[in-house]
Scaffold this motif. Structure first.
Motif, mmCIF file in Angstrom:
data_model
loop_
_atom_site.group_PDB
_atom_site.id
_atom_site.type_symbol
_atom_site.label_atom_id
_atom_site.label_comp_id
_atom_site.label_asym_id
_atom_site.label_seq_id
_atom_site.Cartn_x
_atom_site.Cartn_y
_atom_site.Cartn_z
ATOM 1 N N HIS A 13 5.851 -1.486 8.008
ATOM 2 C CA HIS A 13 5.496 -0.092 7.772
ATOM 3 C C HIS A 13 6.752 0.652 7.325
ATOM 4 O O HIS A 13 7.870 0.298 7.698
ATOM 5 C CB HIS A 13 4.933 0.520 9.067
ATOM 6 N N VAL A 14 6.560 1.687 6.550
ATOM 7 C CA VAL A 14 7.684 2.445 6.016
ATOM 8 C C VAL A 14 8.536 3.061 7.134
ATOM 9 O O VAL A 14 9.740 3.269 6.954
ATOM 10 C CB VAL A 14 7.183 3.526 5.022
ATOM 11 N N SER A 15 7.965 3.302 8.317
ATOM 12 C CA SER A 15 8.727 3.868 9.430
ATOM 13 C C SER A 15 9.760 2.885 9.978
ATOM 14 O O SER A 15 10.689 3.288 10.671
ATOM 15 C CB SER A 15 7.788 4.310 10.549
ATOM 16 N N GLN A 16 9.598 1.567 9.700
ATOM 17 C CA GLN A 16 10.537 0.559 10.173
ATOM 18 C C GLN A 16 11.664 0.300 9.175
ATOM 19 O O GLN A 16 12.502 -0.568 9.392
ATOM 20 C CB GLN A 16 9.806 -0.763 10.448
ATOM 21 N N LEU A 17 11.678 1.039 8.078
ATOM 22 C CA LEU A 17 12.658 0.829 7.014
ATOM 23 C C LEU A 17 13.536 2.053 6.842
ATOM 24 O O LEU A 17 13.117 3.174 7.121
ATOM 25 C CB LEU A 17 11.936 0.522 5.697
ATOM 26 N N GLN A 18 14.755 1.818 6.367
ATOM 27 C CA GLN A 18 15.666 2.898 6.032
ATOM 28 C C GLN A 18 16.292 2.577 4.688
ATOM 29 O O GLN A 18 16.696 1.440 4.444
ATOM 30 C CB GLN A 18 16.749 3.059 7.096
ATOM 31 N N LYS A 19 16.394 3.572 3.834
ATOM 32 C CA LYS A 19 16.948 3.377 2.499
ATOM 33 C C LYS A 19 18.389 2.881 2.605
ATOM 34 O O LYS A 19 19.163 3.355 3.425
ATOM 35 C CB LYS A 19 16.900 4.680 1.714
ATOM 36 N N TYR A 20 18.732 1.924 1.767
ATOM 37 C CA TYR A 20 20.077 1.353 1.744
ATOM 38 C C TYR A 20 20.930 2.101 0.738
ATOM 39 O O TYR A 20 20.582 2.203 -0.439
ATOM 40 C CB TYR A 20 20.011 -0.131 1.383
ATOM 41 N N VAL A 21 22.028 2.660 1.206
ATOM 42 C CA VAL A 21 23.024 3.282 0.342
ATOM 43 C C VAL A 21 24.174 2.290 0.252
ATOM 44 O O VAL A 21 24.769 1.943 1.272
ATOM 45 C CB VAL A 21 23.513 4.630 0.915
ATOM 46 N N GLY B 116 0.847 -1.183 0.000
ATOM 47 C CA GLY B 116 0.000 0.000 0.000
ATOM 48 C C GLY B 116 0.882 1.233 0.000
ATOM 49 O O GLY B 116 2.079 1.152 -0.279
ATOM 50 N N PRO B 117 0.332 2.390 0.338
ATOM 51 C CA PRO B 117 1.146 3.608 0.317
ATOM 52 C C PRO B 117 2.256 3.629 1.372
ATOM 53 O O PRO B 117 3.272 4.280 1.181
ATOM 54 C CB PRO B 117 0.145 4.735 0.554
ATOM 55 N N VAL B 118 2.068 2.885 2.493
ATOM 56 C CA VAL B 118 3.085 2.898 3.561
ATOM 57 C C VAL B 118 3.502 1.504 4.006
ATOM 58 O O VAL B 118 4.181 1.372 5.017
ATOM 59 C CB VAL B 118 2.588 3.710 4.783
ATOM 60 N N ALA B 119 3.137 0.450 3.285
ATOM 61 C CA ALA B 119 3.481 -0.919 3.672
ATOM 62 C C ALA B 119 4.237 -1.617 2.554
ATOM 63 O O ALA B 119 3.881 -1.481 1.376
ATOM 64 C CB ALA B 119 2.218 -1.704 4.012
ATOM 65 N N TYR B 120 5.293 -2.357 2.951
ATOM 66 C CA TYR B 120 6.133 -3.053 1.984
ATOM 67 C C TYR B 120 6.385 -4.474 2.453
ATOM 68 O O TYR B 120 6.582 -4.719 3.645
ATOM 69 C CB TYR B 120 7.472 -2.330 1.821
ATOM 70 N N GLU B 121 6.416 -5.397 1.500
ATOM 71 C CA GLU B 121 6.780 -6.782 1.804
ATOM 72 C C GLU B 121 8.263 -6.946 1.501
ATOM 73 O O GLU B 121 8.741 -6.568 0.436
ATOM 74 C CB GLU B 121 5.966 -7.755 0.957
ATOM 75 N N ILE B 122 8.970 -7.562 2.462
ATOM 76 C CA ILE B 122 10.423 -7.719 2.343
ATOM 77 C C ILE B 122 10.759 -9.193 2.218
ATOM 78 O O ILE B 122 10.175 -10.038 2.894
ATOM 79 C CB ILE B 122 11.119 -7.119 3.578
ATOM 80 N N ALA B 123 11.716 -9.513 1.350
ATOM 81 C CA ALA B 123 12.217 -10.886 1.220
ATOM 82 C C ALA B 123 13.110 -11.162 2.427
ATOM 83 O O ALA B 123 14.193 -10.616 2.539
ATOM 84 C CB ALA B 123 13.000 -11.031 -0.080
ATOM 85 N N MET B 124 12.611 -11.997 3.345
ATOM 86 C CA MET B 124 13.323 -12.266 4.590
ATOM 87 C C MET B 124 14.240 -13.480 4.438
ATOM 88 O O MET B 124 13.877 -14.454 3.786
ATOM 89 C CB MET B 124 12.326 -12.539 5.716
ATOM 90 N N PRO B 125 15.435 -13.446 5.063
ATOM 91 C CA PRO B 125 16.309 -14.620 5.045
ATOM 92 C C PRO B 125 15.732 -15.719 5.935
ATOM 93 O O PRO B 125 14.857 -15.459 6.761
ATOM 94 C CB PRO B 125 17.629 -14.078 5.598
ATOM 95 N N PRO B 126 16.228 -16.947 5.815
ATOM 96 C CA PRO B 126 15.694 -18.053 6.619
ATOM 97 C C PRO B 126 15.796 -17.820 8.132
ATOM 98 O O PRO B 126 14.955 -18.288 8.885
ATOM 99 C CB PRO B 126 16.539 -19.252 6.204
ATOM 100 N N GLN B 127 16.821 -17.085 8.593
ATOM 101 C CA GLN B 127 16.978 -16.846 10.029
ATOM 102 C C GLN B 127 15.847 -15.993 10.583
ATOM 103 O O GLN B 127 15.542 -16.053 11.773
ATOM 104 C CB GLN B 127 18.304 -16.118 10.333
ATOM 105 N N LEU B 128 15.211 -15.184 9.747
ATOM 106 C CA LEU B 128 14.139 -14.295 10.187
ATOM 107 C C LEU B 128 12.781 -14.745 9.659
ATOM 108 O O LEU B 128 11.843 -13.965 9.561
ATOM 109 C CB LEU B 128 14.423 -12.861 9.724
ATOM 110 N N ALA B 129 12.665 -16.024 9.355
ATOM 111 C CA ALA B 129 11.425 -16.552 8.783
ATOM 112 C C ALA B 129 10.253 -16.483 9.757
ATOM 113 O O ALA B 129 9.104 -16.517 9.332
ATOM 114 C CB ALA B 129 11.634 -17.988 8.315
#
Length: 163
Positions: free
Chosen positions: A81-89, A61-74
């Motif tokens: 929510h977008v507030s829990q994410l930070q852009k990767y440089v 949605g406008p503020v929700a994203y699905e992330i490909a999680m590794p097996p350790q974080l399954a």
């Protein structure tokens, strides 16, 4: 007063940029490191705040994203929510290894003690209190002083074969 508030709002809106990501972008995930007994391992300002980078699978949605999680974080729900994410440089020094980190559903980390380093006996009230210095992370050397009897109850494997 309204004119002043309107002017301040226009200044803020000019500088504000909505945080948006595309599928395939990489982001860091915000976590809260705590021990299994709920105490912080190290000072809050020195603890890692983000794990990753992880790839965004899709935008929900406008503020929700699905992330490909590794097996350790399954065990985590993959939508954040977008507030829990930070852009990767892209920078290799930013990557934190997640192979030894198990993140709970509430985004906290449970740390297990590695070994007992020192022993100390204190007598503040006339009663002898035995303290031990517990090493929580052998790589960084993070340690805390804990009561020996509480640690024996919680982590008996640290004391097997020792008196």
């Amino acid at each position: 007063m309204r004119a002043s508030q309107s002017r301040q709002k226009s200044y803020a809106d000019r500088r504000r940029m909505p945080l948006e990501f595309e599928a395939g972008d990489h982001v860091f995930l915000r976590v809260t490191p705590t021990t299994g007994v709920g105490k912080a391992i190290r000072a809050k300002k020195l603890s890692p705040r983000y794990l990753g980078p992880y790839q965004i699978s899709r935008r929900i949605g406008p503020v929700a994203y699905e992330i490909a999680m590794p097996p350790q974080l399954a065990n985590l729900h993959p939508v954040f929510h977008v507030s829990q994410l930070q852009k990767y440089v892209p920078d290799p020094s930013h990557v934190l290894e997640a192979d030894t980190v198990q993140v709970k559903e509430d985004l906290s980390i449970e740390m297990q003690p590695v070994k007992v380093d020192e022993r100390l006996s204190k007598r503040p009230d006339g009663k002898a209190t035995r303290l031990i210095k517990v090493i929580w992370d052998s790589r960084t050397g993070d340690s805390t002083w804990e009561k020996e009897e509480e640690m024996k109850k919680s982590y008996p494997h640290l004391f097997s074969g020792k008196s």
